[in-house]
Motif scaffolding. Structure first.
Motif, PDB file in Angstrom:
ATOM      1  N   ALA A 117     -35.344 -53.469 -35.163  1.00 55.25           N
ATOM      2  CA  ALA A 117     -34.910 -53.736 -33.785  1.00 55.25           C
ATOM      3  C   ALA A 117     -35.572 -54.987 -33.229  1.00 55.25           C
ATOM      4  O   ALA A 117     -34.988 -55.687 -32.395  1.00 55.25           O
ATOM      5  N   ARG A 118     -36.779 -55.278 -33.670  1.00 55.88           N
ATOM      6  CA  ARG A 118     -37.463 -56.482 -33.203  1.00 55.88           C
ATOM      7  C   ARG A 118     -36.903 -57.728 -33.871  1.00 55.88           C
ATOM      8  O   ARG A 118     -36.926 -58.819 -33.288  1.00 55.88           O
ATOM      9  N   SER A 119     -36.402 -57.609 -35.095  1.00 59.47           N
ATOM     10  CA  SER A 119     -35.869 -58.777 -35.791  1.00 59.47           C
ATOM     11  C   SER A 119     -34.403 -59.027 -35.460  1.00 59.47           C
ATOM     12  O   SER A 119     -33.972 -60.176 -35.350  1.00 59.47           O
ATOM     13  N   ARG A 120     -33.628 -57.959 -35.276  1.00 58.98           N
ATOM     14  CA  ARG A 120     -32.192 -58.109 -35.025  1.00 58.98           C
ATOM     15  C   ARG A 120     -31.832 -57.991 -33.547  1.00 58.98           C
ATOM     16  O   ARG A 120     -30.870 -58.602 -33.096  1.00 58.98           O
ATOM     17  N   GLY A 121     -32.576 -57.157 -32.823  1.00 60.75           N
ATOM     18  CA  GLY A 121     -32.265 -56.939 -31.421  1.00 60.75           C
ATOM     19  C   GLY A 121     -31.467 -55.663 -31.225  1.00 60.75           C
ATOM     20  O   GLY A 121     -30.655 -55.271 -32.080  1.00 60.75           O
ATOM     21  N   ALA A 122     -31.672 -55.012 -30.092  1.00 57.06           N
ATOM     22  CA  ALA A 122     -31.008 -53.743 -29.809  1.00 57.06           C
ATOM     23  C   ALA A 122     -29.496 -53.905 -29.693  1.00 57.06           C
ATOM     24  O   ALA A 122     -28.732 -53.060 -30.170  1.00 57.06           O
TER      25      ALA A 122
END
Length: 253
Positions: A117-122
């Motif tokens: 989630a931190r690399s791709r985004g929610a």
């Protein structure tokens, strides 16, 4: 020399909007994910989805099962509902499948999801989970609107049903890709030709919410501590600021 610098600045200013336009055409517009890491019930439902449906192939090596106590689960609940038979409550969320075997069986090793989630985004994850559609050209029979030629099968297809990719004319005559539900699943409905996906979307929001939480489990407590610190500083500094102001302006007022 100054003339060259001015030309470079002008060229950079010209390229900025062009770069933004190219980036915007790199994929579909992403809907805002309804994330609330303070919603413990949503996080608990997301944790259940993750351990039951994702953890068979994807590990989360930076997350331990006992950290789920931070979202309101007791140790007994973790053991009974989320813990694999051969795991301990203090273990990390690892999988038995090795990377070499995964590459042979699946073509590539599924990525670890600890900080996905931190690399791709929610927003990306929320769109990805809801973006699968039927594609007979793919080995699994599935493709994804936000991850073209995805290798992962649609593990929630029975819930969502079957979607197909449609190309429509958007604003300005540009072609846009949209998904259309053609066969309802157990959590979707087709009502008068319109798709009702509220229940399925809510479940995918829960899973996305948990993935966001898992990327930084301490963020809820960090936010709580931050509020307390700000209140403390406000109560401490406000009287000092008031008396300092009175002292500074005493000869005028």
């Amino acid at each position: 020399m100054k003339t060259k610098i001015r030309h470079l600045i002008a060229a950079a200013a010209f390229m900025l909007p062009l770069g933004a336009a190219v980036a915007s055409e790199g994929g579909p517009a992403l809907e805002k994910a309804p994330i609330d890491i303070h919603d413990t019930e949503s996080l608990q439902r997301g944790a259940q989805l993750f351990t039951n449906y994702c953890l068979s192939c994807h590990s989360a090596s930076a997350m331990r099962y006992n950290r789920l106590a931070d979202i309101g689960l007791t140790e007994d609940q973790i053991k009974e509902n989320l813990l694999p038979p051969d795991a301990k409550v203090g273990d990390t969320m690892s999988i038995a499948m090795g990377k070499k075997d995964a590459k042979v069986w699946l073509g590539a090793a599924p990525p670890d999801l600890s900080v996905i989630a931190r690399s791709r985004g929610a927003d990306y994850l929320y769109a990805y989970l809801r973006g699968f559609y039927r594609d007979d050209t793919r080995p699994t029979g599935w493709n994804n609107l936000v991850f073209d030629k995805v290798g992962m099968p649609h593990v929630f297809w029975q819930w969502q049903g079957d979607q197909v990719l449609k190309t429509v004319k958007g604003e300005g005559g540009h072609e846009e890709h949209q998904l259309e539900l053609v066969k309802a699943g157990t959590m979707t409905k087709l009502e008068n030709g319109k798709a009702n996906t509220v229940e399925f979307d809510r479940r995918m929001a829960d899973l996305t919410n948990y993935l966001v939480y898992m990327g930084e489990p301490a963020q809820v407590k960090r936010h709580q501590i931050g509020y307390v610190v700000l209140m403390f500083l406000g109560l401490l500094l406000l009287p000092l600021a008031y008396f300092l102001k009175k002292e500074y302006w005493k000869d005028i007022h």
